[in-house]
Design a protein around this motif. Sequence first.
Motif, PDB file in Angstrom:
ATOM      1  N   THR A   1      -6.081   2.901  -6.457  1.00 24.99           N
ATOM      2  CA  THR A   1      -6.360   4.170  -5.781  1.00 24.99           C
ATOM      3  C   THR A   1      -5.068   4.832  -5.312  1.00 24.99           C
ATOM      4  O   THR A   1      -4.854   6.036  -5.511  1.00 24.99           O
ATOM      5  CB  THR A   1      -7.294   3.938  -4.583  1.00 24.99           C
ATOM      6  OG1 THR A   1      -8.517   3.348  -5.047  1.00 24.99           O
ATOM      7  CG2 THR A   1      -7.601   5.250  -3.878  1.00 24.99           C
ATOM      8  N   ASP A   2      -4.203   4.022  -4.687  1.00 29.09           N
ATOM      9  CA  ASP A   2      -2.929   4.559  -4.216  1.00 29.09           C
ATOM     10  C   ASP A   2      -2.050   5.006  -5.383  1.00 29.09           C
ATOM     11  O   ASP A   2      -1.403   6.051  -5.334  1.00 29.09           O
ATOM     12  CB  ASP A   2      -2.195   3.508  -3.387  1.00 29.09           C
ATOM     13  CG  ASP A   2      -2.932   3.157  -2.100  1.00 29.09           C
ATOM     14  OD1 ASP A   2      -3.707   3.999  -1.617  1.00 29.09           O
ATOM     15  OD2 ASP A   2      -2.735   2.036  -1.591  1.00 29.09           O
TER      16      ASP A   2
ATOM     17  N   GLU B   1       0.853  -1.180   0.000  1.00 29.72           N
ATOM     18  CA  GLU B   1       0.000   0.000   0.000  1.00 29.72           C
ATOM     19  C   GLU B   1       0.884   1.224   0.000  1.00 29.72           C
ATOM     20  O   GLU B   1       2.070   1.167   0.257  1.00 29.72           O
ATOM     21  CB  GLU B   1      -0.905   0.025   1.238  1.00 29.72           C
ATOM     22  CG  GLU B   1      -0.133   0.040   2.552  1.00 29.72           C
ATOM     23  CD  GLU B   1      -1.064   0.067   3.739  1.00 29.72           C
ATOM     24  OE1 GLU B   1      -2.020   0.835   3.702  1.00 29.72           O
ATOM     25  OE2 GLU B   1      -0.824  -0.678   4.695  1.00 29.72           O
TER      26      GLU B   1
ATOM     27  N   GLN C   1     -14.560   0.832  -8.742  1.00 29.92           N
ATOM     28  CA  GLN C   1     -14.785   1.664  -7.559  1.00 29.92           C
ATOM     29  C   GLN C   1     -15.331   3.010  -8.014  1.00 29.92           C
ATOM     30  O   GLN C   1     -14.611   4.010  -8.030  1.00 29.92           O
ATOM     31  CB  GLN C   1     -13.494   1.863  -6.758  1.00 29.92           C
ATOM     32  CG  GLN C   1     -13.709   2.539  -5.407  1.00 29.92           C
ATOM     33  CD  GLN C   1     -12.397   2.830  -4.723  1.00 29.92           C
ATOM     34  OE1 GLN C   1     -11.578   3.596  -5.210  1.00 29.92           O
ATOM     35  NE2 GLN C   1     -12.182   2.212  -3.566  1.00 29.92           N
TER      36      GLN C   1
ATOM     37  N   THR D   1      -8.005  -2.800  -6.594  1.00 32.36           N
ATOM     38  CA  THR D   1      -8.659  -1.494  -6.529  1.00 32.36           C
ATOM     39  C   THR D   1      -7.952  -0.581  -5.540  1.00 32.36           C
ATOM     40  O   THR D   1      -7.753   0.608  -5.808  1.00 32.36           O
ATOM     41  CB  THR D   1     -10.136  -1.662  -6.131  1.00 32.36           C
ATOM     42  OG1 THR D   1     -10.785  -2.491  -7.098  1.00 32.36           O
ATOM     43  CG2 THR D   1     -10.840  -0.315  -6.079  1.00 32.36           C
ATOM     44  N   LYS D   2      -7.572  -1.139  -4.381  1.00 30.14           N
ATOM     45  CA  LYS D   2      -6.797  -0.354  -3.423  1.00 30.14           C
ATOM     46  C   LYS D   2      -5.459   0.062  -4.024  1.00 30.14           C
ATOM     47  O   LYS D   2      -5.019   1.208  -3.888  1.00 30.14           O
ATOM     48  CB  LYS D   2      -6.572  -1.181  -2.155  1.00 30.14           C
ATOM     49  CG  LYS D   2      -5.654  -0.530  -1.115  1.00 30.14           C
ATOM     50  CD  LYS D   2      -6.246   0.780  -0.584  1.00 30.14           C
ATOM     51  CE  LYS D   2      -5.495   1.250   0.663  1.00 30.14           C
ATOM     52  NZ  LYS D   2      -4.075   1.549   0.414  1.00 30.14           N
ATOM     53  N   GLU D   3      -4.833  -0.880  -4.716  1.00 28.57           N
ATOM     54  CA  GLU D   3      -3.571  -0.591  -5.392  1.00 28.57           C
ATOM     55  C   GLU D   3      -3.756   0.545  -6.395  1.00 28.57           C
ATOM     56  O   GLU D   3      -2.945   1.473  -6.485  1.00 28.57           O
ATOM     57  CB  GLU D   3      -3.087  -1.843  -6.101  1.00 28.57           C
ATOM     58  CG  GLU D   3      -1.831  -1.666  -6.931  1.00 28.57           C
ATOM     59  CD  GLU D   3      -0.574  -1.914  -6.141  1.00 28.57           C
ATOM     60  OE1 GLU D   3       0.511  -1.729  -6.706  1.00 28.57           O
ATOM     61  OE2 GLU D   3      -0.671  -2.274  -4.957  1.00 28.57           O
TER      62      GLU D   3
ATOM     63  N   GLU E   1     -10.428  -6.538  -5.163  1.00 26.01           N
ATOM     64  CA  GLU E   1     -10.496  -5.522  -4.116  1.00 26.01           C
ATOM     65  C   GLU E   1      -9.107  -4.983  -3.784  1.00 26.01           C
ATOM     66  O   GLU E   1      -8.923  -3.780  -3.575  1.00 26.01           O
ATOM     67  CB  GLU E   1     -11.144  -6.101  -2.851  1.00 26.01           C
ATOM     68  CG  GLU E   1     -12.616  -6.425  -2.985  1.00 26.01           C
ATOM     69  CD  GLU E   1     -12.870  -7.746  -3.726  1.00 26.01           C
ATOM     70  OE1 GLU E   1     -11.881  -8.476  -4.006  1.00 26.01           O
ATOM     71  OE2 GLU E   1     -14.043  -8.035  -4.034  1.00 26.01           O
ATOM     72  N   ASP E   2      -8.119  -5.890  -3.741  1.00 26.12           N
ATOM     73  CA  ASP E   2      -6.748  -5.468  -3.494  1.00 26.12           C
ATOM     74  C   ASP E   2      -6.224  -4.632  -4.663  1.00 26.12           C
ATOM     75  O   ASP E   2      -5.515  -3.646  -4.482  1.00 26.12           O
ATOM     76  CB  ASP E   2      -5.843  -6.672  -3.279  1.00 26.12           C
ATOM     77  CG  ASP E   2      -6.200  -7.432  -2.008  1.00 26.12           C
ATOM     78  OD1 ASP E   2      -6.591  -6.777  -1.027  1.00 26.12           O
ATOM     79  OD2 ASP E   2      -6.091  -8.668  -2.010  1.00 26.12           O
TER      80      ASP E   2
END
Length: 556
Positions: free
Chosen positions: A237-238, A124, A273, A233-235, A230-231
């Motif tokens: 976003t960052d 992250e 997202q 998507t977090k990746e 989901e991971d």
Amino acid sequence: MEAGKATDASTEFLQWLDLNAHVDVQKELVPRLGRLGGRSCARVALQALGHLQDGRLRECSHLGHILAGVAWEKLHIGFWKDVDVAWRDAYTLGKVLAAVPFLHGLEDFKRRGSWCPSQCSRVEVSSEANGREGAMHPTDLQQRRDAHASTPNAPSQDSFRQVGDCPHYEQVPKRRKLAASGVENVGQSCNQEVSLGNNDPSLVDEDGSEVGSRMGHGPLKASGNSYAVEDATKEATDLLRELDMGAIMGGPMFRLPLDSAINAVQRFLSQHQPPMKMGNLTFEDSFLEQKVVPLPPRSLNEVSTSSLDAKDLPSLECFLESYMAPGGKSKPVVLTGCMEGWPALKKWCDAEYLISVAGHRTVPIEEGRHYLSDKWSQRLMTLSEFVEKYMHPSARIAWGTEGEAGDCADTRGYLAQHPLFDQIPALLHDIRTPEYCMLGKGEMQSVNAWFGPPETITPLHYDAHHNLLGQVVGRKYVRLYAPELSSCLAPRTEELTMNSSQVDLDCPDALDSPEFKAAPFVDCVLEPGQMLYIPPRWWHYVKSLSISFSVSFWWQ
């Protein structure tokens, strides 16, 4: 989501890596960094490309983060205008290289529908709320936006510790230190590769912590044999936040691959997202649109003032001779009819539209009463977060239940004087550059966005360029004083704010100056669809009377 376009964006990025990356870096950037004493940084860039060629994507990304980190330090030495653009280009390149694993993974995801852990570049990215890319030092973005104009500046410059070839000033502790390896002395040639082991002593801060971990780019997180959407998507976003930093603070050389990466990541996020919904919020009929905003004393003909000319779509010849007249005879004028055909006049009233186009994008927000206030600061947040915090109906809490601003001026947010249309070209399609900007030398300096809630203030100051201020959403009060009245307006004496006045128009009694109180001015309320021409060196004060979105065109 338009899958074809997403493929085009990521494919375009990967094609640049295959066809142009080595040429651009080795023939253009490396010599420039060498002349600046940054040969080791150039070496890191070349090593990253070597890893890319060998298919070692994580190693390439890791070195990209290191390159961006060192360049970031360089961007904080002295004033922005004095920083060589090569360091800005190096910063952009670092952000581009950091995106390589995700963009490769995105192509695989389109083919297979699942993510492979080997494509993930990091666990992250921390928000770094107290770091160099989170809660910004007041000068970080302020100096950038004022680099090419005599405009309001922040009061002081950041200071850093000496690190290798980064001659920072000795104040801030725990700065990144490249030690024990060929990266220690950036002014010297690096003859050995940078090791990427988790315990590598070449990549440590002075407190012993690893640079990669400190930056939020630690060891790969694998979950079974697949990487969940989901991971990813977090990746994404960052990563989009990091790429936006490249767009905001970086240089022009690697802008095409940067934009391609941004487009690919943003389209992936749009599918997996979607930005937050605003509940059909429009800026025309929102709660904050109805609040009564107090104006400075003597505003709008409370006392006799000179009238401000208004013209409906004057010819170029008329505008040049009557308003841009040389020899100190230029004067401001309100223009109507010049913004007909702007899609923004309708589209930008809809919060949902702005969020759909730019909701995921990170932008610099000024917080505080205005840039001369003691508690003024800048913070990075997404456009969605900005709208929700300062312009959504729930924001009424911050403005009092009776529609009057309470003691919350220090928490007011403003997207001010930001080249938003360079960062997000999709919004550029909604506006048109006025033909009047071709007059004079016709050299465009910048096109900036001004977006915020009621009572955002730009204090009394002047600019060195011709300025056309187009009002797209909401209303703004503007007061102007002629250049020959400068001595009456108590200009500030600090070097960075000499183009600003000591007079606070909202508290004019704080400066007991008969000369200022007697100084004549012109003023107006700028309505949607109107433009105001502000000649060079004319002092002006601006205050939003509602949620407001304006566009300024500066040219010579």
